[in-house]
Structure formats: C-alpha cells, structure tokens
Write a protein that holds these residues in place. Structure first.
Motif, PDB file in Angstrom:
ATOM      1  N   GLY A 284     -14.805   7.372 -34.114  1.00  0.00           N
ATOM      2  CA  GLY A 284     -15.772   7.628 -35.176  1.00  0.00           C
ATOM      3  C   GLY A 284     -15.758   9.077 -35.623  1.00  0.00           C
ATOM      4  N   LYS A 285     -15.644   9.993 -34.663  1.00  0.00           N
ATOM      5  CA  LYS A 285     -15.578  11.420 -35.010  1.00  0.00           C
ATOM      6  C   LYS A 285     -14.281  11.744 -35.741  1.00  0.00           C
ATOM      7  CE  LYS A 285     -17.971  14.302 -34.506  1.00  0.00           C
ATOM      8  NZ  LYS A 285     -18.900  14.995 -35.448  1.00  0.00           N
ATOM      9  N   VAL A 286     -13.152  11.162 -35.283  1.00  0.00           N
ATOM     10  CA  VAL A 286     -11.879  11.366 -35.988  1.00  0.00           C
ATOM     11  C   VAL A 286     -12.007  10.934 -37.445  1.00  0.00           C
ATOM     12  CG1 VAL A 286      -9.476  10.595 -36.172  1.00  0.00           C
ATOM     13  CG2 VAL A 286     -10.426  11.174 -33.931  1.00  0.00           C
ATOM     14  N   LEU A 287     -12.575   9.753 -37.660  1.00  0.00           N
ATOM     15  CA  LEU A 287     -12.674   9.240 -39.026  1.00  0.00           C
ATOM     16  C   LEU A 287     -13.604  10.085 -39.872  1.00  0.00           C
ATOM     17  CD1 LEU A 287     -11.314   6.875 -40.454  1.00  0.00           C
ATOM     18  CD2 LEU A 287     -13.417   5.571 -40.155  1.00  0.00           C
ATOM     19  N   ASP A 288     -14.703  10.573 -39.293  1.00  0.00           N
ATOM     20  CA  ASP A 288     -15.596  11.460 -40.033  1.00  0.00           C
ATOM     21  C   ASP A 288     -14.838  12.664 -40.581  1.00  0.00           C
ATOM     22  OD1 ASP A 288     -17.814   9.867 -39.573  1.00  0.00           O
ATOM     23  OD2 ASP A 288     -18.562  11.076 -37.897  1.00  0.00           O
ATOM     24  N   ILE A 289     -13.924  13.197 -39.768  1.00  0.00           N
ATOM     25  CA  ILE A 289     -13.184  14.402 -40.160  1.00  0.00           C
ATOM     26  C   ILE A 289     -12.054  14.062 -41.124  1.00  0.00           C
ATOM     27  CG2 ILE A 289     -11.685  16.257 -39.300  1.00  0.00           C
ATOM     28  CD1 ILE A 289     -13.360  16.117 -36.657  1.00  0.00           C
ATOM     29  N   VAL A 290     -11.229  13.083 -40.758  1.00  0.00           N
ATOM     30  CA  VAL A 290     -10.004  12.816 -41.520  1.00  0.00           C
ATOM     31  C   VAL A 290     -10.283  12.158 -42.860  1.00  0.00           C
ATOM     32  CG1 VAL A 290      -7.810  11.543 -41.489  1.00  0.00           C
ATOM     33  CG2 VAL A 290      -8.605  12.709 -39.429  1.00  0.00           C
ATOM     34  N   ALA A 291     -11.315  11.352 -42.960  1.00  0.00           N
ATOM     35  CA  ALA A 291     -11.600  10.662 -44.227  1.00  0.00           C
ATOM     36  C   ALA A 291     -12.248  11.562 -45.269  1.00  0.00           C
ATOM     37  CB  ALA A 291     -12.499   9.449 -43.964  1.00  0.00           C
TER      38      ALA A 291
END
Length: 391
Positions: A284-291
């Motif tokens: 979830g944190k990865v997606l918050d950043i990458v998206a």
C-alpha cells in the motif's frame, strides 16, 4: 558434496550486508552501485525509510492471520489497485509465478463456467518468461525452461514473437486466452509496439479470447506509467503483477475485470500467505508513492536522461554494444558478446547489472535513483567496456 543451499543458481561470489538507496555494501566493505534492484524488485531502493517505517509499524501490530478472515490491509491495497487500474477485483499472491498460475486457472475456469470447457488453449510467445512452476514453464515452452521436467501441462500454443499472421491463425474456438508481456524482461527487453498491443486487443475482442498481460517485471511504474500497457491505451482482462509492488517484500497479485474473474468463486483458489498484513501494508505504501503522477513524471525524466547517456555509450563502444532497448527505467544494452562477460566486467567496477536472453544486459535501477547515480553507472559501464576491449 551438495551445498546446503540447492545449487540451482550460478551465484556471483558477492554477499551483501546492507544497502541504502541505489547502493549496496558487501561483506568485505566494498560499495556497489545497484542497477538491477533485485531484478526490478526494489522499486524504491534499499532500506527505503518510508517502507521501513510502514513494515515496522505493521510488524508491531499483526503479521499473519490467513485468508480465513478479513484482512483490512489487504482490502485497502485491493481498493487502491482497483482505483488505479482497469480491474474490478484483485487476488494477492507471494510471487509472480503464483500470479501466473492463477491467471491460467482463471482464464480456463471462465470458459468452463460459460459452458465451453473445450476452450483451454492459451497462446504465448517465444522468449516469454512467466515463472518456474510447472504451469509457467509449460506456458513459456522454451527448451531451456522445460527440458527434463516433462510431462508438461498441455493446452499452450507457442508462437514466434512478432508473427502477426501466425497469431491470427492460432486464435480459434478452442482459445481461452492470449498471454503476453508488454515488455519481455528475461527475453531480452523486447518491447511490444503499441499498435501491436492494440491489434491484439482487437483480435481478442473479435474472438472472445481473454487477454492476459504479464506485468510482473514491467509494471508498477517501471516504464514511466503505473502499468506498461497504459502507453498503448488498451486494457487486459487479467493482469499479473509482482516484483516492484512489494518494494522488496514478497508480494504479487492478479488483477481482473469482474467478467474475467466470474468463474473464481469460494473454494476455487487460495493462498495461506498471500495478502498477509505485512505484505499488503508495504504494498500500500509503495502504491501511494509510485502512483503519484509527480513521481511518474520523475521516472520519465530519469529515463530520458539515462537513455541519452546509454546511446552515447553505445556510440563510444561499438565493439561491445550494438543498441539500447526498452522503455522507462526498464532498459537493455544489446551486446556483441555474451552479456555475462559484461556483467563480470561490471563487477570489477563495483556495478551490478542483470543478463538476459538475446545478448542483452538489463538495467533495472530503483525508480527513485538520482541522475548523479545514473551518470555514475554509465561511467562504470564505460570503464567495463574499455576493460573488455583491451582484453
């Protein structure tokens, strides 16, 4: 005498003890610039502070409960992926290989439930890599992958990469799905042109076959969009992701439309570990950043900078490099020699790269790598090529 670790890898004589950003420190104290990112896994670099904080917080609360119960972190990540993609639903796995297995099952179960159980054939392409399970190697079909592991799972049709006439002829009333990587990673950083992905979507629409994209390596911001197929303006029915989605934590997923997933009901698939609170919190944190569009803009800017540097490198070393391939920060150098030779020469320059098929050297850095580190990586490749050329 066999080693305690099954010797299925020809491992480099390097052991790393810590890392930060795009740098790794070996047990002997040497620092290496990492242009492989754990084969496109460490999307935000090593020991990313945001991911460390997220994982640490979640580890202090709850690690595992199993899919017998609702998992709020899993539902939150699924909601984010649905909001950011074509998909209506998500199943979480621990790896890309597991995601491939579910994608195969999902496509065949779809047609079984539609009353057409004869539609089991899945079309795949030469050079493909979908994992190393028995189903995934049967899907790839290459001798290197399948030799000695028969009998193989039936129901796959293997076509030459880029043979449009063969593809059209192969699509029949027995075809369940077409499975393809928008960019082949292991196959040599081969990009499927946008018009070909559009044509493939049209062919699947004409015949009813499901379209499966394998974005295990090329997805999650790697090409400068969240998912590589977005560049072509088309969407699949089913998609596998892994590698970058966990930022280093083992995590994968199958994304699907409601229609494509309609055959997968309670009891039709499962995973003990898949979608656990730890993995999904980090994902979830990865997606918050990458998206974040601003982050993707930065990926594209870094990709343009890197490609320019690599084109100059190829021009300076025609005896070692032929061309630059790829998109975004999924780039390859076509070599005149075995890519393993360049990998080894790069080790001598404290640089980590990844070999691939078709004499290609893969460069898969962290998506947040700095321009300074990219320039340093190309300078070290330059030194490695000079070393090779001087013998």
């Amino acid at each position: 005498m066999i080693a305690s670790v099954l010797p299925t890898y020809n491992r480099a004589p390097l052991a790393f003890v810590k890392g930060a950003g795009s740098w790794l420190e070996a047990a002997d104290g040497r620092r290496f610039l990492d242009m492989g990112a754990g084969i496109a896994v460490n999307a935000l670099g090593h020991s990313n502070p945001d991911l460390v904080a997220t994982l640490t917080e979640q580890a202090g609360k709850l690690w595992h409960v199993s899919n017998l119960y609702q998992i709020p972190e899993q539902e939150a990540l699924a909601d984010k992926l649905v909001a950011e993609s074509f998909a209506d639903t998500v199943f979480f796995t621990n790896s890309g290989t597991e995601a491939a297995e579910l994608a195969i099952k999902m496509a065949r179960k779809y047609w079984y439930e539609k009353g057409q159980p004869e539609r089991i054939e899945i079309i795949t392409f030469e050079g493909a890599f979908h994992g190393r399970s028995t189903g995934a190697i049967a899907a790839a079909g290459s001798e290197k992958m399948v030799k000695g592991f028969g009998p193989l799972m039936p129901g796959f049709t293997h076509l030459k990469w880029g043979d449009h006439d063969a593809l059209r002829a192969a699509l029949t009333d027995k075809t369940a799905a077409v499975m393809i990587e928008p960019i082949q990673g292991e196959g040599g950083i081969r990009v499927v042109p946008d018009q070909c992905l559009k044509g493939l979507r049209d062919l699947c629409d004409e015949t009813g076959a499901l379209l499966i994209f394998d974005e295990v390596q090329c997805g999650v911001g790697r090409t400068g969009k969240l998912f590589a197929h977005e560049w072509a303006g088309v969407t699949p029915d089913i998609m596998m992701v892994a590698k970058g989605i966990g930022g280093g934590f083992p995590l994968g997923a199958v994304l699907a439309t409601e229609e494509a997933a309609s055959g997968m009901v309670a009891g039709s698939h499962g995973s003990t570990y898949g979608g656990n609170p730890l993995g999904c919190a980090v994902g979830g944190k990865v997606l918050d950043i990458v998206a974040d569009p601003a982050f993707l803009d930065q990926v594209n800017a870094r990709a343009g900078f890197m490609r320019q540097k690599l084109e100059a490198l190829v021009a300076a070393h025609p005896a070692t490099f032929e061309a630059v391939r790829g998109q975004g920060l999924m780039l390859g150098l076509k070599c005149t020699c075995a890519p393993a030779d360049v990998v080894n020469a790069a080790y001598a320059q404290n640089l980590l790269t990844v070999p691939a098929a078709d004499n290609v050297l893969r460069l898969l850095p962290a998506l947040n790598i700095s321009e300074a580190d990219l320039a340093e990586a190309v300078a070290r490749l330059d030194a490695a090529a000079t070393q090779l050329e001087q013998g």
